[in-house]
Design an enzyme around this catalytic site. Structure first.
Site, PDB file in Angstrom:
ATOM      1  N   ASP A 110      12.086 -36.571 112.527  1.00  0.00           N
ATOM      2  CA  ASP A 110      11.400 -37.564 111.699  1.00  0.00           C
ATOM      3  C   ASP A 110      11.125 -38.819 112.524  1.00  0.00           C
ATOM      4  O   ASP A 110      11.925 -39.187 113.385  1.00  0.00           O
ATOM      5  CB  ASP A 110      12.298 -37.930 110.487  1.00  0.00           C
ATOM      6  CG  ASP A 110      11.503 -38.425 109.305  1.00  0.00           C
ATOM      7  OD1 ASP A 110      10.894 -39.497 109.425  1.00  0.00           O
ATOM      8  OD2 ASP A 110      11.483 -37.735 108.267  1.00  0.00           O
ATOM      9  N   TYR A 157      -5.778 -37.770 103.871  1.00  0.00           N
ATOM     10  CA  TYR A 157      -4.692 -36.898 103.421  1.00  0.00           C
ATOM     11  C   TYR A 157      -5.245 -35.538 102.990  1.00  0.00           C
ATOM     12  O   TYR A 157      -4.816 -34.491 103.477  1.00  0.00           O
ATOM     13  CB  TYR A 157      -3.964 -37.586 102.279  1.00  0.00           C
ATOM     14  CG  TYR A 157      -2.751 -36.848 101.762  1.00  0.00           C
ATOM     15  CD1 TYR A 157      -1.584 -36.771 102.516  1.00  0.00           C
ATOM     16  CD2 TYR A 157      -2.759 -36.254 100.496  1.00  0.00           C
ATOM     17  CE1 TYR A 157      -0.458 -36.100 102.025  1.00  0.00           C
ATOM     18  CE2 TYR A 157      -1.637 -35.597 100.000  1.00  0.00           C
ATOM     19  CZ  TYR A 157      -0.485 -35.532 100.767  1.00  0.00           C
ATOM     20  OH  TYR A 157       0.624 -34.879 100.286  1.00  0.00           O
TER      21      TYR A 157
HETATM   22  P1  NAD Z   1       8.009 -38.774 102.235  1.00  0.00           P
HETATM   23  O1  NAD Z   1       7.065 -39.822 102.667  1.00  0.00           O
HETATM   24  O2  NAD Z   1       9.247 -39.174 101.521  1.00  0.00           O
HETATM   25  O3  NAD Z   1       8.450 -37.853 103.457  1.00  0.00           O
HETATM   26  C1  NAD Z   1       7.642 -37.607 104.571  1.00  0.00           C
HETATM   27  C2  NAD Z   1       8.520 -37.686 105.807  1.00  0.00           C
HETATM   28  O4  NAD Z   1       7.721 -37.410 106.979  1.00  0.00           O
HETATM   29  C3  NAD Z   1       9.120 -39.080 106.013  1.00  0.00           C
HETATM   30  O5  NAD Z   1      10.485 -38.975 106.305  1.00  0.00           O
HETATM   31  C4  NAD Z   1       8.325 -39.644 107.194  1.00  0.00           C
HETATM   32  O6  NAD Z   1       9.056 -40.595 107.930  1.00  0.00           O
HETATM   33  C5  NAD Z   1       8.010 -38.368 107.966  1.00  0.00           C
HETATM   34  N1  NAD Z   1       6.845 -38.498 108.858  1.00  0.00           N
HETATM   35  C6  NAD Z   1       5.619 -38.985 108.545  1.00  0.00           C
HETATM   36  N2  NAD Z   1       4.814 -38.924 109.627  1.00  0.00           N
HETATM   37  C7  NAD Z   1       5.543 -38.389 110.636  1.00  0.00           C
HETATM   38  C8  NAD Z   1       5.291 -38.095 111.997  1.00  0.00           C
HETATM   39  N3  NAD Z   1       4.100 -38.345 112.560  1.00  0.00           N
HETATM   40  N4  NAD Z   1       6.283 -37.555 112.749  1.00  0.00           N
HETATM   41  C9  NAD Z   1       7.505 -37.316 112.207  1.00  0.00           C
HETATM   42  N5  NAD Z   1       7.812 -37.584 110.924  1.00  0.00           N
HETATM   43  C10 NAD Z   1       6.832 -38.114 110.149  1.00  0.00           C
HETATM   44  O7  NAD Z   1       7.158 -37.757 101.348  1.00  0.00           O
HETATM   45  P2  NAD Z   1       7.606 -36.480 100.524  1.00  0.00           P
HETATM   46  O8  NAD Z   1       7.231 -36.705  99.127  1.00  0.00           O
HETATM   47  O9  NAD Z   1       8.986 -36.098 100.862  1.00  0.00           O
HETATM   48  O10 NAD Z   1       6.604 -35.372 101.109  1.00  0.00           O
HETATM   49  C11 NAD Z   1       7.017 -34.368 102.003  1.00  0.00           C
HETATM   50  C12 NAD Z   1       5.879 -33.398 102.255  1.00  0.00           C
HETATM   51  O11 NAD Z   1       5.510 -32.751 101.049  1.00  0.00           O
HETATM   52  C13 NAD Z   1       4.617 -34.058 102.800  1.00  0.00           C
HETATM   53  O12 NAD Z   1       4.035 -33.225 103.774  1.00  0.00           O
HETATM   54  C14 NAD Z   1       3.723 -34.151 101.589  1.00  0.00           C
HETATM   55  O13 NAD Z   1       2.362 -34.140 101.969  1.00  0.00           O
HETATM   56  C15 NAD Z   1       4.122 -32.910 100.821  1.00  0.00           C
HETATM   57  N6  NAD Z   1       3.846 -33.090  99.385  1.00  0.00           N
HETATM   58  C16 NAD Z   1       4.655 -33.870  98.613  1.00  0.00           C
HETATM   59  C17 NAD Z   1       4.350 -34.043  97.275  1.00  0.00           C
HETATM   60  C18 NAD Z   1       5.203 -34.893  96.366  1.00  0.00           C
HETATM   61  O14 NAD Z   1       4.847 -35.081  95.220  1.00  0.00           O
HETATM   62  N7  NAD Z   1       6.320 -35.392  96.815  1.00  0.00           N
HETATM   63  C19 NAD Z   1       3.223 -33.423  96.723  1.00  0.00           C
HETATM   64  C20 NAD Z   1       2.421 -32.652  97.553  1.00  0.00           C
HETATM   65  C21 NAD Z   1       2.749 -32.480  98.880  1.00  0.00           C
END
Ligand code: NAD
Ligand code: UDP
Ligand code: UDP
Length: 343
Positions: free
Chosen positions: A58, A170
């Site tokens: 991360d 996105y």
């Molecule tokens: P979040 O923002 O809490 O987690 C994303 C994580 O990725 C964070 O810890 C961030 O620091 C890390 N990150 C971002 N860019 C990075 C990079 N370049 N290198 C390394 N780490 C990086 O979001 P989340 O809700 O936990 O989402 C997780 C995944 O699930 C994402 O890919 C998101 O697109 C997908 N998603 C989530 C939801 C939702 O409702 N939570 C819905 C659809 C898709």
């Protein structure tokens, strides 16, 4: 100094949760990108408790070390500070590729970085999977359907996305991530799994996440106005995070390589949702309508027939129960924040 020592001594010795013992044959080395984020950290918990070796990578853009700190020092766990836009050389059996900002205000803050993470970052993970023969699960999203003209959304629907709007970094980033996955599958024989995740909520969402669930709960808990963007007739279907983790783990272990919706099909308008949260929290918040946001999808609800058929999966946690747990979490977080401000 005494204060600091007190805090340190509280953390030693560590009481790790009990992890299952897996013999060498069944234990996997698993990389979770975005492992310090909201969903990633819950997934790390599940994989650790099952007895696997877990590497969380991360860059802490939207995630926090605190989300996984209870595992730091455990012999099966490694936390790597790494930006996935750069190559990563590891030996692993499985990759859950979750790294990407997920909340609209977060991903809109730096659209170029969001695009790089979902395109170059995904190429790196597919390249890693190809080199070591790992299976890779891509965290895609319901946003690939854009502002959908088909309702509910099935995996066969191609979507309705504005390629140059504020959400494009996105939505299109994730669409390319899917395209890349299938290109690597067909051309290079990489085993891919694609989860189209619908709106998910639960503890460890960031206080400044900006998504509707955390916003409304925090506003209600602080007796601030609950802010509806637009008239509130737009709909969403919310799933609790443990259901998502179940779905991701089932998908990884399944033989199904086509995209699969993981979400809770119970649909509500945002206005209904605001009233529900206000009633659960109590308090005297007013519900107010602000300007609508550009390109806001108007209706969203997953068709989960595929997940039911191929993963034998469906959500178990009701919105009401999930919200109660999440409200309790945010209420404690607010107390902690107030307490540390006093310190
Ligand atoms: P979040 O923002 O809490 O987690 C994303 C994580 O990725 C964070 O810890 C961030 O620091 C890390 N990150 C971002 N860019 C990075 C990079 N370049 N290198 C390394 N780490 C990086 O979001 P989340 O809700 O936990 O989402 C997780 C995944 O699930 C994402 O890919 C998101 O697109 C997908 N998603 C989530 C939801 C939702 O409702 N939570 C819905 C659809 C898709
Ligand atoms: N890559 C990585 N870790 C690996 C193998 C590859 O990060 O263990 C990255 C590397 O940066 C490469 C990308 O994945 O550019 C795509 O790999 P691929 O083998 O498809 O491309 P190539 O190396 O041939 O450009
Ligand atoms: N929303 C809202 N008030 C807020 C935050 C969001 O009315 O404080 C609305 C937003 O316009 C959208 C829905 O709630 O219609 C879900 O927004 P979120 O950012 O949580 O996720 P999205 O599904 O749009 O990615």
């Amino acid at each position: 100094l005494r204060k600091i020592e007190g805090k340190i001594s509280l953390r030693i010795p560590k009481n790790y949760p009990t992890v299952k013992f897996l013999n060498y044959k069944n234990r996997k080395r698993i990389l979770v990108t975005g492992g310090a984020g909201f969903v990633g950290s819950h997934l790390v918990d599940r994989l650790m408790l099952e007895g696997h070796e877990v590497i969380a990578a991360d860059n802490f853009l939207t995630g926090r070390k605190r989300n996984v700190e209870h595992w730091v020092g455990h012999e099966n766990f490694e936390l790597v500070h790494h930006d996935i836009v750069r190559p990563l050389y590891l030996e692993v059996d499985e990759i859950y590729h979750l790294a990407s900002p997920a909340s609209p205000p977060h991903y809109m803050l730096n659209p170029v970085k969001t695009l790089k993470t979902n395109t170059i970052g995904t190429i790196n993970m597919l390249g890693l999977a190809k080199r070591v023969g790992a299976r890779v699960l891509i965290a895609s999203t319901s946003e690939v359907y854009g502002d959908p003209t088909e309702h509910p959304q099935s995996e066969t629907y191609w979507g309705h996305v504005n390629p140059i709007g504020p959400r494009a970094c996105y939505d299109e980033g994730k669409r390319v991530a899917e395209t890349l996955s299938y290109a690597y599958m067909h051309q290079e024989g990489v085993e891919v799994r694609v989860a189209r995740i619908f709106n998910t909520f639960g503890p460890r969402m960031h206080m400044n996440d900006g998504r509707v669930v955390s916003n409304f709960i925090l506003q209600a808990l602080q007796n601030d106005s609950i802010t509806i963007y637009g008239n509130g007739n737009q709909t969403r279907s919310f799933q609790y995070v443990s259901d998502l983790v179940d779905g991701l783990v089932s998908l990884m272990s399944s033989n199904y390589s086509q995209p699969i919706n993981i979400g809770n099909p119970v649909e509500h308008t945002i206005k209904e949702f605001a009233i529900m949260i206000k009633n659960l929290v109590g308090g005297v918040s007013k519900i107010v309508e602000l300007a609508a946001v550009e390109d806001d999808p108007q209706r969203r609800k997953p068709n989960i027939d595929r997940a039911k058929k191929y993963l034998n999966w469906q959500p178990k946690v009701s919105l009401n129960n999930g919200l109660k747990i999440t409200i309790n979490y945010f209420s404690k977080e607010l107390k902690k924040t107030k307490h540390s401000q006093k310190d």
